[in-house]
Design an enzyme around this catalytic site. Structure first.
Site, PDB file in Angstrom:
ATOM      1  N   GLU A   1       3.589  -1.982  18.022  1.00  0.00           N
ATOM      2  CA  GLU A   1       4.694  -2.283  17.096  1.00  0.00           C
ATOM      3  C   GLU A   1       5.880  -1.384  17.379  1.00  0.00           C
ATOM      4  O   GLU A   1       5.767  -0.386  18.101  1.00  0.00           O
ATOM      5  CB  GLU A   1       4.225  -2.153  15.643  1.00  0.00           C
ATOM      6  CG  GLU A   1       3.319  -3.313  15.248  1.00  0.00           C
ATOM      7  CD  GLU A   1       3.132  -3.441  13.754  1.00  0.00           C
ATOM      8  OE1 GLU A   1       3.773  -2.701  12.990  1.00  0.00           O
ATOM      9  OE2 GLU A   1       2.325  -4.296  13.356  1.00  0.00           O
TER      10      GLU A   1
ATOM     11  N   HIS B   1      13.312  -4.446   5.713  1.00  0.00           N
ATOM     12  CA  HIS B   1      12.657  -5.012   6.894  1.00  0.00           C
ATOM     13  C   HIS B   1      13.681  -5.873   7.616  1.00  0.00           C
ATOM     14  O   HIS B   1      14.369  -6.678   6.992  1.00  0.00           O
ATOM     15  CB  HIS B   1      11.443  -5.857   6.505  1.00  0.00           C
ATOM     16  CG  HIS B   1      10.543  -6.113   7.669  1.00  0.00           C
ATOM     17  ND1 HIS B   1      10.870  -6.999   8.665  1.00  0.00           N
ATOM     18  CD2 HIS B   1       9.351  -5.580   8.010  1.00  0.00           C
ATOM     19  CE1 HIS B   1       9.905  -7.001   9.576  1.00  0.00           C
ATOM     20  NE2 HIS B   1       8.970  -6.150   9.193  1.00  0.00           N
TER      21      HIS B   1
ATOM     22  N   ARG C   1      13.181   0.493  12.212  1.00  0.00           N
ATOM     23  CA  ARG C   1      13.610  -0.539  11.268  1.00  0.00           C
ATOM     24  C   ARG C   1      15.045  -0.388  10.787  1.00  0.00           C
ATOM     25  O   ARG C   1      15.764  -1.375  10.655  1.00  0.00           O
ATOM     26  CB  ARG C   1      12.714  -0.496  10.037  1.00  0.00           C
ATOM     27  CG  ARG C   1      11.392  -1.064  10.334  1.00  0.00           C
ATOM     28  CD  ARG C   1      10.549  -1.144   9.124  1.00  0.00           C
ATOM     29  NE  ARG C   1       9.343  -1.833   9.538  1.00  0.00           N
ATOM     30  CZ  ARG C   1       8.227  -1.882   8.870  1.00  0.00           C
ATOM     31  NH1 ARG C   1       8.160  -1.280   7.712  1.00  0.00           N
ATOM     32  NH2 ARG C   1       7.198  -2.532   9.325  1.00  0.00           N
TER      33      ARG C   1
ATOM     34  N   HIS D   1      12.058  -3.842   1.635  1.00  0.00           N
ATOM     35  CA  HIS D   1      10.668  -3.948   2.079  1.00  0.00           C
ATOM     36  C   HIS D   1       9.777  -2.824   1.560  1.00  0.00           C
ATOM     37  O   HIS D   1       8.697  -3.080   1.047  1.00  0.00           O
ATOM     38  CB  HIS D   1      10.657  -3.947   3.604  1.00  0.00           C
ATOM     39  CG  HIS D   1       9.301  -4.135   4.196  1.00  0.00           C
ATOM     40  ND1 HIS D   1       8.509  -5.211   3.901  1.00  0.00           N
ATOM     41  CD2 HIS D   1       8.590  -3.371   5.085  1.00  0.00           C
ATOM     42  CE1 HIS D   1       7.365  -5.126   4.578  1.00  0.00           C
ATOM     43  NE2 HIS D   1       7.382  -4.010   5.284  1.00  0.00           N
TER      44      HIS D   1
ATOM     45  N   ARG E   1      10.230   4.761   7.280  1.00  0.00           N
ATOM     46  CA  ARG E   1       8.794   4.683   7.584  1.00  0.00           C
ATOM     47  C   ARG E   1       8.539   4.035   8.947  1.00  0.00           C
ATOM     48  O   ARG E   1       9.159   3.026   9.289  1.00  0.00           O
ATOM     49  CB  ARG E   1       8.102   3.857   6.496  1.00  0.00           C
ATOM     50  CG  ARG E   1       6.640   3.589   6.764  1.00  0.00           C
ATOM     51  CD  ARG E   1       6.028   2.845   5.604  1.00  0.00           C
ATOM     52  NE  ARG E   1       6.456   1.477   5.512  1.00  0.00           N
ATOM     53  CZ  ARG E   1       5.774   0.434   5.981  1.00  0.00           C
ATOM     54  NH1 ARG E   1       4.637   0.616   6.626  1.00  0.00           N
ATOM     55  NH2 ARG E   1       6.231  -0.792   5.837  1.00  0.00           N
TER      56      ARG E   1
HETATM   57  C1  LIG Z   1       5.062  -8.691   3.333  1.00  0.00           C
HETATM   58  C2  LIG Z   1       4.607  -7.285   3.579  1.00  0.00           C
HETATM   59  C3  LIG Z   1       4.063  -6.924   4.796  1.00  0.00           C
HETATM   60  C4  LIG Z   1       3.621  -5.615   5.029  1.00  0.00           C
HETATM   61  N1  LIG Z   1       3.019  -5.299   6.218  1.00  0.00           N
HETATM   62  C5  LIG Z   1       2.483  -4.053   6.380  1.00  0.00           C
HETATM   63  C6  LIG Z   1       1.720  -3.747   7.538  1.00  0.00           C
HETATM   64  O1  LIG Z   1       1.491  -4.576   8.408  1.00  0.00           O
HETATM   65  N2  LIG Z   1       1.204  -2.484   7.649  1.00  0.00           N
HETATM   66  C7  LIG Z   1       1.409  -1.509   6.700  1.00  0.00           C
HETATM   67  O2  LIG Z   1       0.928  -0.380   6.855  1.00  0.00           O
HETATM   68  N3  LIG Z   1       2.119  -1.800   5.590  1.00  0.00           N
HETATM   69  C8  LIG Z   1       2.642  -3.039   5.397  1.00  0.00           C
HETATM   70  N4  LIG Z   1       3.339  -3.331   4.246  1.00  0.00           N
HETATM   71  C9  LIG Z   1       3.470  -2.294   3.222  1.00  0.00           C
HETATM   72  C10 LIG Z   1       2.154  -2.139   2.491  1.00  0.00           C
HETATM   73  O3  LIG Z   1       1.569  -3.406   2.289  1.00  0.00           O
HETATM   74  C11 LIG Z   1       2.331  -1.465   1.140  1.00  0.00           C
HETATM   75  O4  LIG Z   1       3.158  -0.349   1.228  1.00  0.00           O
HETATM   76  C12 LIG Z   1       0.979  -1.014   0.619  1.00  0.00           C
HETATM   77  O5  LIG Z   1       0.097  -2.101   0.600  1.00  0.00           O
HETATM   78  C13 LIG Z   1       1.111  -0.416  -0.759  1.00  0.00           C
HETATM   79  O6  LIG Z   1      -0.168  -0.212  -1.256  1.00  0.00           O
HETATM   80  P1  LIG Z   1      -0.337   0.370  -2.719  1.00  0.00           P
HETATM   81  O7  LIG Z   1      -1.788   0.446  -2.971  1.00  0.00           O
HETATM   82  O8  LIG Z   1       0.470   1.594  -2.860  1.00  0.00           O
HETATM   83  O9  LIG Z   1       0.368  -0.726  -3.662  1.00  0.00           O
HETATM   84  P2  LIG Z   1       0.071  -2.272  -3.864  1.00  0.00           P
HETATM   85  O10 LIG Z   1      -0.788  -2.823  -2.816  1.00  0.00           O
HETATM   86  O11 LIG Z   1       1.367  -2.937  -4.105  1.00  0.00           O
HETATM   87  O12 LIG Z   1      -0.750  -2.289  -5.230  1.00  0.00           O
HETATM   88  C14 LIG Z   1      -0.106  -1.998  -6.448  1.00  0.00           C
HETATM   89  C15 LIG Z   1      -1.058  -2.306  -7.576  1.00  0.00           C
HETATM   90  O13 LIG Z   1      -0.497  -1.841  -8.795  1.00  0.00           O
HETATM   91  C16 LIG Z   1      -0.558  -2.855  -9.767  1.00  0.00           C
HETATM   92  N5  LIG Z   1       0.485  -2.614 -10.753  1.00  0.00           N
HETATM   93  C17 LIG Z   1       1.823  -2.537 -10.575  1.00  0.00           C
HETATM   94  N6  LIG Z   1       2.428  -2.260 -11.736  1.00  0.00           N
HETATM   95  C18 LIG Z   1       1.452  -2.141 -12.672  1.00  0.00           C
HETATM   96  C19 LIG Z   1       1.433  -1.870 -14.060  1.00  0.00           C
HETATM   97  N7  LIG Z   1       2.555  -1.627 -14.764  1.00  0.00           N
HETATM   98  N8  LIG Z   1       0.255  -1.847 -14.701  1.00  0.00           N
HETATM   99  C20 LIG Z   1      -0.908  -2.101 -14.041  1.00  0.00           C
HETATM  100  N9  LIG Z   1      -0.949  -2.366 -12.724  1.00  0.00           N
HETATM  101  C21 LIG Z   1       0.219  -2.374 -12.050  1.00  0.00           C
HETATM  102  C22 LIG Z   1      -0.425  -4.132  -8.968  1.00  0.00           C
HETATM  103  O14 LIG Z   1      -0.869  -5.246  -9.706  1.00  0.00           O
HETATM  104  C23 LIG Z   1      -1.313  -3.792  -7.785  1.00  0.00           C
HETATM  105  O15 LIG Z   1      -2.664  -3.953  -8.135  1.00  0.00           O
HETATM  106  C24 LIG Z   1       3.778  -4.632   4.000  1.00  0.00           C
HETATM  107  C25 LIG Z   1       4.338  -4.994   2.780  1.00  0.00           C
HETATM  108  C26 LIG Z   1       4.736  -6.309   2.547  1.00  0.00           C
HETATM  109  C27 LIG Z   1       5.328  -6.672   1.209  1.00  0.00           C
END
Ligand SMILES: Cc1cc2nc3c(=O)[nH]c(=O)nc-3n(C[C@H](O)[C@H](O)[C@H](O)COP(=O)(O)OP(=O)(O)OC[C@H]3O[C@@H](n4cnc5c(N)ncnc54)[C@H](O)[C@@H]3O)c2cc1C
Length: 530
Positions: A118, A246, A293, A355, A390
């Site tokens: 990547e 992104h 990016r 993003h 990032r």
């Molecule tokens: C389209 C896309 C593609 C991506 N591709 C990549 C990739 O290839 N590789 C990579 O490393 N990263 C990638 N990313 C970034 C990565 O997916 C995220 O940064 C990462 O998944 C975040 O994980 P997290 O556990 O912090 O949050 P999330 O996975 O967003 O989880 C957040 C959780 O909190 C909950 N929540 C939110 N607010 C509340 C509330 N008030 N009360 C209760 N629950 C709540 C949500 O329901 C969810 O369960 C991508 C992101 C996107 C959008």
């Protein structure tokens, strides 16, 4: 209503929250409650991650990975936390994801793991499951969580605010104590009421905030809830001006915001103007289409603004055979085809979109926030790894590593003290009869998204930021009145969190007058609207 009580409350069920809960679950005596505002636990930003998760490739080393993270971070990545990711991430990917949860990352015909390349990575080192890596990961993690007897997953439960002393303490003398977290007020969507979730330790794992921007890759729930709650509780927030855009999201009707993974450029995809001229070498002679990016996003933005293009093109069909495209990018191929675009023959119209949030709630190297008993993990947290920008595919591993580290710290602390229910006031809703008007919420959200996109977006200036601060401040006052006089629901809670998150970012961007990474100030070039 009787409170829910747990040793540890995990708010959020993406990779970060799930990693914490899974690690904690190994101690069967400990009761862990995981809440998510989504009705399905798998629904999160994690669910949509396409490209993959960083590990170490064949001719790779932690030193090389650290160098790449620091280079992308534009001088603001913290070397010590980058090293933690580089040294512990690959082992955790193997232990927790491959061996414990059984995630089947793609393998070559000889059975060896297949490493993708990547942008801004010096070598191929990204593990993937086709182009829906996040979905495979979160499905496996949630399945593993469901098998734990001491973990309870509560879907459709939205955190309204953290319960912190002295803010919510009955005892006035607690004002002299350090701010301490004891859980959260949580809106249970089916019961339509707010309940106290009391816990000795609270993990904030609520993910990002792309949805406060008009154009974003993020799904519905990424509204900055955790950032706003932590800020209101008095937690330290840092680097909030660094919102990563992104470079390549789909720009065809019906498909806006759909991410065209960086892996497409990693496999040889090239950015072209609508008339077919490659332009990235003009902006970054060394990395060209594989530049970081922020560089690629601003290059596309520049081409669009200067030439009046509605989008640019991404050509992958010249670099890969049709079969290879279908095999490597099945989701992207299918989605584009459903919108009338055959990427095995046609170039893909793309524009940048919000993003990833590089800033967040400050944490130390064990994911501890500045509020006692509060940990923040994943995208809501800022441990310094991502600096001003990032590196691709490092956020899933960040959530995994710091999710586990938070759990390790809690385990190390031993017995977790819980607060007594009568020490925490119940949620007061008496006299609030009126339900929130969805039209008002929709309009306010739109205002926030447009304000952020035009004034706190890819290119910022003093005038735009001042305007954004004024508009958002007034809106916040209105929303606060709305919130205090109406029965809450998930959308209203999200609106209140969103405007707070937007103000935090706008204020940080206004304060920081120098451009770095994905925070770019263009004060000398007038105020053309993006
Ligand atoms: C389209 C896309 C593609 C991506 N591709 C990549 C990739 O290839 N590789 C990579 O490393 N990263 C990638 N990313 C970034 C990565 O997916 C995220 O940064 C990462 O998944 C975040 O994980 P997290 O556990 O912090 O949050 P999330 O996975 O967003 O989880 C957040 C959780 O909190 C909950 N929540 C939110 N607010 C509340 C509330 N008030 N009360 C209760 N629950 C709540 C949500 O329901 C969810 O369960 C991508 C992101 C996107 C959008």
């Amino acid at each position: 209503m009787t409170p829910v009580r747990a040793d540890v409350l995990v708010i959020g069920c993406g990779i970060a929250g799930a990693a914490t809960a899974l690690r904690l679950a190994q101690d069967r005596e400990r009761q862990v409650v995981v809440i998510t505002r989504a009705s399905e636990p798998e629904e999160s930003n994690t669910r949509y991650a396409q490209g993959g998760i960083v590990t170490l490739g064949e001719e790779d080393s932690p030193d090389l990975l650290v160098d790449d993270i620091l280079a992308a971070g534009a001088g603001l990545s913290l070397p010590s936390t980058a090293r933690i990711i580089a040294e512990q991430g690959p082992a955790l990917v193997h232990e927790m994801l491959i061996e414990y949860c059984g995630v089947s990352f793609d393998r070559a015909s000889d059975g060896q793991l297949s490493f993708g390349q990547e942008a801004a990575h010096t070598c191929p080192r990204i593990l993937h499951v086709g182009d829906s890596t996040g979905k495979a990961i979160i499905q496996a993690m949630v399945a593993a969580l469901r098998a734990q007897p001491n973990v309870q997953i509560v879907p459709a439960a939205t955190a309204v605010d953290l319960i912190t002393f002295p803010h919510h303490a009955n005892d006035p003398l607690s004002v002299y104590e350090p701010i301490t977290c004891y859980g959260a007020y949580v809106y249970e969507q089916e019961r339509r009421s707010v309940r106290r979730y009391l816990a000795g330790k609270t993990i904030l794992a609520t993910g990002g905030l792309g949805r406060i921007y008009r154009h974003t890759t993020n799904p519905e729930g990424a509204r900055g809830d955790g950032l706003a709650m932590a800020y209101r509780a008095g937690a330290r927030v840092i680097n909030a001006e660094y919102v990563q855009f992104h470079p390549t999201t789909l720009a065809v009707p019906g498909g806006q915001g759909f991410l065209i993974s960086e892996a497409v450029r990693g496999e040889g995809g090239r950015l072209l103007t609508p008339s077919g001229e490659a332009f990235m070498a003009r902006y970054d002679p060394e990395w060209g289409d594989l530049a970081s990016r922020d560089v690629v996003s601003r290059a596309i933005h520049q081409e669009m603004v200067e030439n009046g293009y509605a989008h640019v093109l991404l050509d992958i069909h010249s670099a890969m055979s049709a079969d290879a495209i279908r095999e490597r990018f099945p989701t992207i191929h299918a989605r584009c085809l459903s919108l009338g675009l055959d990427i095995t023959r046609q170039s893909i119209p793309v524009v940048p979109a919000a993003h990833y949030f590089c800033g967040g709630v400050w944490t130390d190297e064990w994911a501890r926030a500045s509020v006692q008993n509060l940990y923040t993990v994943g995208e809501v947290a800022c441990n310094g790894v991502h600096g001003a920008n990032r590196l691709a595919s490092t956020s899933l591993v960040d959530g995994l590593v710091w999710g586990v580290r938070a759990a390790q710290d809690i385990v190390r602390c031993g017995v977790v003290d819980q607060v007594a229910p009568d020490e925490v006031p119940r949620w007061e809703e008496e006299g609030l009869e009126e339900d929130a008007d969805p039209a008002l919420i929709w309009r306010d959200i739109r205002t926030i998204q447009h304000t952020m996109w035009h004034y706190v977006g890819l290119v910022r200036s003093t005038k735009r930021l001042a305007r954004a601060m004024r508009d958002l401040y007034h809106l916040k006052e209105d929303i606060e009145v709305f919130y205090r006089t109406t029965r809450v629901n998930d959308a209203l809670i999200g609106l209140r969190h969103s405007v707070q998150a937007a103000l935090i970012i706008a204020a940080a961007a206004q304060h920081n007058r120098s451009s770095r990474g994905c925070h770019y100030r263009d004060d000398t070039k007038g105020t053309a609207v993006i």
